[in-house]
Design a protein around this motif. Sequence first.
Motif, PDB file in Angstrom:
ATOM      1  N   VAL A 112       3.640  -3.518   7.114  1.00  0.00           N
ATOM      2  CA  VAL A 112       3.487  -2.090   7.378  1.00  0.00           C
ATOM      3  C   VAL A 112       2.475  -1.527   6.399  1.00  0.00           C
ATOM      4  O   VAL A 112       2.539  -1.822   5.198  1.00  0.00           O
ATOM      5  N   SER A 113       1.537  -0.739   6.924  1.00  0.00           N
ATOM      6  CA  SER A 113       0.520  -0.127   6.082  1.00  0.00           C
ATOM      7  C   SER A 113       0.578   1.392   6.242  1.00  0.00           C
ATOM      8  O   SER A 113       0.603   1.892   7.368  1.00  0.00           O
ATOM      9  N   VAL A 114       0.623   2.098   5.116  1.00  0.00           N
ATOM     10  CA  VAL A 114       0.652   3.562   5.154  1.00  0.00           C
ATOM     11  C   VAL A 114      -0.350   4.096   4.138  1.00  0.00           C
ATOM     12  O   VAL A 114      -0.745   3.384   3.207  1.00  0.00           O
ATOM     13  N   SER A 160       7.276  10.218   0.849  1.00  0.00           N
ATOM     14  CA  SER A 160       5.887  10.213   0.412  1.00  0.00           C
ATOM     15  C   SER A 160       5.588   8.916  -0.345  1.00  0.00           C
ATOM     16  O   SER A 160       6.110   8.694  -1.440  1.00  0.00           O
ATOM     17  N   ALA A 161       4.741   8.090   0.231  1.00  0.00           N
ATOM     18  CA  ALA A 161       4.437   6.786  -0.368  1.00  0.00           C
ATOM     19  C   ALA A 161       3.567   6.930  -1.614  1.00  0.00           C
ATOM     20  O   ALA A 161       2.672   7.775  -1.687  1.00  0.00           O
ATOM     21  N   HIS A 162       3.841   6.052  -2.553  1.00  0.00           N
ATOM     22  CA  HIS A 162       3.055   5.987  -3.783  1.00  0.00           C
ATOM     23  C   HIS A 162       2.454   4.603  -3.870  1.00  0.00           C
ATOM     24  O   HIS A 162       3.010   3.640  -3.343  1.00  0.00           O
ATOM     25  N   MET A 163       1.329   4.499  -4.542  1.00  0.00           N
ATOM     26  CA  MET A 163       0.662   3.196  -4.667  1.00  0.00           C
ATOM     27  C   MET A 163       1.600   2.141  -5.237  1.00  0.00           C
ATOM     28  O   MET A 163       1.561   0.967  -4.846  1.00  0.00           O
ATOM     29  N   VAL A 219       0.032   0.179   0.628  1.00  0.00           N
ATOM     30  CA  VAL A 219      -0.230   1.614   0.511  1.00  0.00           C
ATOM     31  C   VAL A 219      -1.717   1.811   0.250  1.00  0.00           C
ATOM     32  O   VAL A 219      -2.255   1.324  -0.755  1.00  0.00           O
ATOM     33  N   LYS A 220      -2.371   2.521   1.143  1.00  0.00           N
ATOM     34  CA  LYS A 220      -3.804   2.750   1.033  1.00  0.00           C
ATOM     35  C   LYS A 220      -4.075   4.058   0.300  1.00  0.00           C
ATOM     36  O   LYS A 220      -3.387   5.041   0.522  1.00  0.00           O
ATOM     37  N   ALA A 233       3.842  -0.463  -3.122  1.00  0.00           N
ATOM     38  CA  ALA A 233       3.337  -1.667  -2.465  1.00  0.00           C
ATOM     39  C   ALA A 233       4.101  -2.887  -2.970  1.00  0.00           C
ATOM     40  O   ALA A 233       4.099  -3.183  -4.170  1.00  0.00           O
ATOM     41  N   ALA A 234       4.777  -3.555  -2.053  1.00  0.00           N
ATOM     42  CA  ALA A 234       5.639  -4.687  -2.413  1.00  0.00           C
ATOM     43  C   ALA A 234       6.200  -5.266  -1.121  1.00  0.00           C
ATOM     44  O   ALA A 234       5.864  -4.816  -0.026  1.00  0.00           O
TER      45      ALA A 234
END
Lengths: 114, 113
Positions: free
Chosen positions: B11-13, B80-83, B111-112, B86-87
């Motif tokens: 999954v990429s966000v 809200s995703a944070h860098m 996470v982009k 990523a994991a």
Amino acid sequence: KAGVTQTPRYLIKTRGQQVTLSCSPISGHRSVSWYQQTPGQGLQFLFEYFSETQRNKGNFPGRFSGRQFSNSRSEMNVSTLELGDSALYLCASSVTGNLYNEQFFGPGTRLTVL
Amino acid sequence: AQSVTQLGSHVSVSEGALVLLRCNYSSSVPPYLFWYVQYPNQGLQLLLKYTSAATLVKGINGFEAEFKKSETSFHLTKPSAHMSDAAEYFCAVSDREDNDMRFGAGTRLTVKP
């Protein structure tokens, strides 16, 4: 409180050899579980020890064995290594050994079989 | 025996976007459900767990999951995703009968910026 420690962190062996991995649980934890993690099969349960007794075992061949000592430290042994045994081996400890309670994982031992 | 299925191996966000990681379980008895996170070259860290108390479970790092029995789901969300999120994330199930833990195949979250 120190976390779960595993030694060694990395290991390279050749086919046919045997290997022993070590796990020291968090102080006061009496249960140690072992898992194998591979890209193809994911995370698979190997076995669980509580108070020096194996209480549960996953679907692995008899080449995979383990034991637990009176201080709760555990060792896992794999005999007659095969290429497919290359994996990250994770150890987890918990207070009660009921796996529906929280387990604390170590960083793992990465085994490479050549 | 119980099992879990994680939908989506990757999954990429974008940073700041909603994170939704899906997990469906199968169990013949009341399950205990877990979400773990694994950072590179590290072991698994527990994010949260469901043990038949509240159906909405709040975990660490702003993650939460909702147990929906009718849908046999236990999806993980973060508003809200944070860098640093990523994991690889693993859903797992256990119960009082089998006393072993079954993991899903994992979902790698990117996470982009």
